[in-house]
Design a protein around this motif. Structure first.
Motif, short mmCIF file in Angstrom:
data_model
loop_
_atom_site.label_atom_id
_atom_site.label_comp_id
_atom_site.label_asym_id
_atom_site.label_seq_id
_atom_site.Cartn_x
_atom_site.Cartn_y
_atom_site.Cartn_z
N PRO A 144 1.56 1.18 -11.33
CA PRO A 144 2.27 2.45 -11.37
C PRO A 144 3.70 2.36 -10.86
N VAL A 145 4.04 1.26 -10.19
CA VAL A 145 5.37 1.14 -9.58
C VAL A 145 6.36 0.57 -10.59
N LEU A 146 6.04 -0.58 -11.17
CA LEU A 146 6.97 -1.25 -12.07
C LEU A 146 6.95 -0.68 -13.48
N ILE A 198 1.86 -3.54 -17.58
CA ILE A 198 2.73 -4.19 -16.60
C ILE A 198 1.97 -4.49 -15.32
N ARG A 199 2.15 -5.71 -14.82
CA ARG A 199 1.50 -6.15 -13.58
C ARG A 199 2.55 -6.28 -12.48
N GLY A 200 2.14 -5.97 -11.23
CA GLY A 200 3.12 -6.08 -10.16
C GLY A 200 2.61 -5.71 -8.79
N VAL A 201 3.15 -4.62 -8.23
CA VAL A 201 2.94 -4.29 -6.83
C VAL A 201 1.47 -4.02 -6.52
N GLY A 202 0.76 -3.33 -7.42
CA GLY A 202 -0.66 -3.08 -7.20
C GLY A 202 -1.45 -4.37 -7.07
N SER A 203 -1.10 -5.37 -7.87
CA SER A 203 -1.77 -6.67 -7.79
C SER A 203 -1.49 -7.34 -6.44
N GLU A 207 0.84 -1.20 0.00
CA GLU A 207 0.00 0.00 0.00
C GLU A 207 0.87 1.25 0.00
N PHE A 208 1.89 1.26 0.85
CA PHE A 208 2.79 2.41 0.94
C PHE A 208 3.51 2.65 -0.38
N VAL A 209 4.03 1.59 -0.98
CA VAL A 209 4.76 1.74 -2.24
C VAL A 209 3.85 2.30 -3.33
N VAL A 210 2.62 1.81 -3.38
CA VAL A 210 1.71 2.26 -4.43
C VAL A 210 1.33 3.72 -4.27
N LEU A 236 13.54 3.18 -3.65
CA LEU A 236 14.11 2.43 -2.55
C LEU A 236 13.12 1.42 -2.00
N ALA A 237 11.86 1.85 -1.80
CA ALA A 237 10.83 0.94 -1.29
C ALA A 237 10.56 -0.18 -2.28
N MET A 238 10.53 0.16 -3.57
CA MET A 238 10.32 -0.86 -4.59
C MET A 238 11.45 -1.88 -4.59
N MET A 239 12.67 -1.41 -4.40
CA MET A 239 13.80 -2.34 -4.39
C MET A 239 13.69 -3.32 -3.22
N VAL A 240 13.35 -2.82 -2.05
CA VAL A 240 13.18 -3.70 -0.90
C VAL A 240 12.08 -4.72 -1.17
N LEU A 241 10.98 -4.26 -1.72
CA LEU A 241 9.85 -5.15 -2.00
C LEU A 241 10.23 -6.23 -3.01
N LEU A 242 10.95 -5.85 -4.07
CA LEU A 242 11.31 -6.82 -5.10
C LEU A 242 12.39 -7.78 -4.63
#
Length: 425
Positions: free
Chosen positions: A141-143, A359-364, A73-76, A296-302
């Protein structure tokens, strides 16, 4: 005496955080002209880290449902603020035609197609199939940063980049009613209570309407505080881009307090704030801080996603799930996108790129975590495996093709892909 031969875990985590931050800064520049994307490297790094003997953390989302929901949620919401701030195009129903096509046609078609795949091909209960469709339909929107417009006032805003940026900004909020529809049907099945009228009136009309209104009001407020109060006390005078983060949290928080769609409100807030003074250089400061935090948050998540892949995320998959994941990436989005762009005034190459790069990813990940936290399903682990596989396919396929595709598109339209702002050759 302390054991000097074994460093404390805190020191190891601190060192690792420093390495991750350095990579988050350097990798986008190093990969700019290569057919590799930042997310691919992050997932590979996570897979390598969690393959090291002695790393005993198992970052499966099903084990940490609350953390998964809140972190994604935070990353999005950070990504949504960044996406809205960098759109130069003034909001206009006609000039945003490509957006309405992708939102109003491509997304519902994708939800319907994925739901059918889930129910008919995968044999999922229809509630689970609908949830799968709602979670996997939105463009992330992230990836999707590699196919989005450039920073504010950079000039990197052709029809393709604008369309994919605006779609990613809006559909993360507008897919929420379908997630709630799956939850509502699932909960009603156990109680027998009617759900349709409540869904239409509350989840669709009320929550969307209030989210848009709240986002606009908060954007107007922050626009006034940032650019239009007396110069000596305006937020722009501080030069501190954290104003954008404040606007993100206030917009999301107040809208969620009203039980409405915070994702949609944040993007509307960003667009309204951007419109408050379109040519002010402070937009760069706000965009830069959101981009840094998002990256940075996306990198941690991935990295954690890479770890999840190595610790059993995909183990519940059946062979038919793999076929379905491939169909979702290679057929559903391209066909839905191409259908939405029928009779759209644009080059064939533009339509192909717009249709392909859904592109599909963090929102999903967020939608699935949110839904399963409100409606536990027996198919939860399998749903996570399918969504994880679709995201992995998307990261690999889109990540390997985005650089050559966008460079070819720029050259075909007379732009130099190596020049700042995509200047004309």
């Amino acid at each position: 005496m302390p054991d000097l031969t074994r460093p404390e875990p805190y020191i190891l985590w601190l060192t690792g955080a420093g390495v991750l931050i350095a990579l988050a800064v350097w990798l986008p520049l190093a990969l700019r002209r290569l057919p590799l994307s930042f997310p691919i490297i992050c997932i590979g790094l996570g897979a390598a880290i969690f393959s090291i003997p002695g790393v005993d953390l198992v970052p499966l989302p099903i084990r940490y449902p609350a953390i998964t929901e809140r972190f994604t949620e935070f990353v999005v919401i950070i990504a949504l603020m960044g996406a809205g701030l960098k759109i130069d195009r003034v909001f206009n129903w006609r000039r945003w035609n490509v957006t309405w096509r992708l939102i109003g046609i491509a997304m519902p078609l994708s939800i319907a197609a994925i739901t059918a795949i889930g129910g008919l091909l995968l044999g999922l209960p229809w509630v689970s199939a609908l949830l799968l469709g709602a979670a996997l339909a939105p463009t992330d929107p992230v990836l999707a940063s590699d196919v989005q417009v450039g920073p504010p006032k950079s000039g990197e805003e052709d029809e393709v980049r604008f369309g994919l940026t605006s779609e990613a900004g809006l559909n993360d909020g507008l897919a929420f009613p379908f997630v709630n529809l799956a939850i509502g049907i699932g909960l009603a099945a156990g109680t027998g209570k009617p759900w349709f009228a409540d869904w239409i009136l509350h989840d669709v009309l009320w929550e969307i309407g209030i989210a848009i209104a709240a986002g606009w009001i908060i954007g107007k407020l922050f626009g006034w505080l940032t650019f239009h109060v007396p110069t000596e006390s305006s937020l722009a005078r501080t030069g501190d881009g954290l104003t954008a983060i404040a606007a993100t949290f206030v917009s999301y928080g107040l809208t969620e307090v009203a039980n409405c769609y915070g994702f949609l409100a944040v993007f509307v807030t960003a667009l309204t704030l951007r419109h408050a003074h379109r040519d002010h250089d402070f937009h760069h400061d706000m965009h830069d801080i959101t981009e840094q935090i998002e990256r940075l948050a996306m990198m941690v998540l991935l990295v954690l996603m890479g770890g999840a892949l190595m610790t059993g995320l995909l183990s519940p998959l059946e062979w038919v799930d793999v076929v379905a994941a491939g169909a979702i990436i290679l057929l559903v989005r391209p066909v839905a996108g191409w259908t939405a762009l029928w009779r759209f005034h644009g080059d064939r190459s533009e339509k192909l790129v717009l249709a392909f790069f859904g592109i599909r990813g963090v929102g999903s990940f967020y939608y699935l975590a949110y839904a399963l936290n409100h409606l536990p399903l027996a198919e939860g682990e399998r749903l996570w495996a399918i969504v994880g596989l679709v995201a992995l396919f998307s990261v690999l396929l889109h990540g390997l093709t985005v650089t050559p595709a966008m460079r070819a598109l720029d050259r075909g339209q007379g732009r130099d892909p190596d020049a700042a702002g995509g200047s004309k050759v």
